[in-house]
Design an enzyme around this catalytic site. Sequence first.
Site: not given
Length: 282
Positions: A44-45, A83, A112, A114, A181
């Site tokens: 999602d970056s 993501d 993925k 978070e 991270e």
Amino acid sequence: MREITPRKIIEMKGKEKIAMITAYDYPSALLADKAGFDIVFVGDSLGMVVYGEPNTLNVSMEQMVFHTRAVARAVKRALVLADMPFGSYEVSVEEGIKNAIKLIQAGADAVKIEGGYDHKKLVKRLVRMGIPVMGHTGLTPQRYLRLGGYRIMGSTEEEVEEIIRDAKALEKAGAFAVVLEFVLADVAKLVTEEVSIPTIGIGSGPYVDGQVLVWHDVLGLYEESPPFVKRYANLRDEILGAISEFKKDVKEGKFPGREHYWEFQDKEEFKRIKESVLRKVD
């Protein structure tokens, strides 16, 4: 099925470092796969490096599905990881399942999420359904408002406890790996030793099972990048130079050159066609 699977990633722990890089479109994914990366990650970056957003909070499921589909078309060998964007799984487990299915249907091999402990029920349900999950703890960008901005994690006992709890909860729920991270290297090493699943670090030191960086940071496409990034190229300057040269050639009438276009060989035939056409359209 692609060559690299979640099972293969698990088997690499302690034996071979896992190499992971982001990709957001067909050409970048094609190159990442050709380079031999184990995981090609549609992060999602993309909200920040592709769309110019100040953070990742505005990335939609539609964007993630769109970019995942493009990446999946290109990758033949690596595991394609996508993501789950902010808001796609926090409301309910059922909502998370629906959105994870969309990413798998778009071509992802795994998703993925978070967070860790707070989403263990979702992870467990997804794994039971056959959807592989990678977790993410330490600095979680989707929660940067709660964390007080982007900062290194693991400097207090409470933070270390939370990171360890997240990683163990993910392991127990069936996740095949976890991203750490911007975590202090000592803490990342501790987590790596305490869980049986691979740890993949970003800004978390050398003691993890693998590393991930953002495509644009590796290639130096922006003037600034996070402090933990090693630039392997400075393509920003090269690209700027190339497109500036193109613009200059256009302004000066140097492009296209004679080798870049074609003309009628028979000029008399073209004269006949021109006169005929102009009479018809006059």
